[in-house]
Write an enzyme that holds these catalytic residues in place. Sequence first.
Site, PDB file in Angstrom:
ATOM      1  N   SER A 170       0.845  -1.191   0.000  1.00 41.09           N
ATOM      2  CA  SER A 170       0.000   0.000   0.000  1.00 41.09           C
ATOM      3  C   SER A 170       0.876   1.235   0.000  1.00 41.09           C
ATOM      4  CB  SER A 170      -0.899   0.004   1.244  1.00 41.09           C
ATOM      5  OG  SER A 170      -1.563   1.245   1.406  1.00 41.09           O
ATOM      6  N   TYR A 176      -1.100  -1.164  10.366  1.00 39.33           N
ATOM      7  CA  TYR A 176      -1.359  -1.395   8.949  1.00 39.33           C
ATOM      8  C   TYR A 176      -0.193  -0.891   8.109  1.00 39.33           C
ATOM      9  CZ  TYR A 176      -3.545  -1.505   4.382  1.00 39.33           C
ATOM     10  OH  TYR A 176      -3.807  -1.771   3.059  1.00 39.33           O
TER      11      TYR A 176
END
Length: 254
Positions: A139, A149
């Site tokens: 990401s 994350y």
Amino acid sequence: MPTALITGATAGIGAAFARRLAADGFGLVLVARDEQRLGEAADRLKLRYGVSVEVLPADLATDEGLARVESRLRENDGRQVDLLVNNAGFGHPGAFLDVPVEDELRMLKVHCEAVLRLTLAVLPGMRRRGRGGVINVASVAAFFTRGTYSASKAWVVNFSESTAVEIREPRVRVMALCPGFVRTEFHERASMDMSGVPEFLWLDADEVARVAMRDLALGRRVSVPDARYKAIVAVGKFVPRGLAGAVSARLGRR
């Protein structure tokens, strides 16, 4: 017919990869937790593209599920996997200090341990054949500070680049794919309010898959789809990490 195994294959980026690869003539092995959705996805792909589609229900947050997929990735009885797409993943709606540690550990198992183990399972066969590819979906968050994350996705990027350097076989490629906000079920399933994200920052999953396959063919080790996100990552390198982290933490949340 080459074969691709895709984790998290029933929705979002994983489903986009399935469509793209089926259109390119790949046989597919679809991995996800929901066996019913896997079957429905397989039926649609077989009907539309006429390719072979195998379903492999597995929860990558468990050792049993990981072992099942590892076994399929190793060359057995002449069955080989030519492309692995490590796409399975999820997010938490809350800040790091508000999320139960069990949930954080589950994220690390899916985002990091699964990527590690599945990549290591498939690479020996690819190296023996002298060809193959691994796409690890990370990401743009990997380049900023935003809890577990972003930390886990930063690990995916570093791991992918390191592995690509060590392999040395020019026709065996490992790449980290780093998209920004993509219109999928991802945020809805995590109960995230994304109303604060500007419309121009949203990407299309099919376009992300297309760019990823192009960049893999070009031998890139990190792929950031779309010029907008390339610019964001470039600018982020010159912004103090504390400020970049504060902006990242607020973006998309109400």
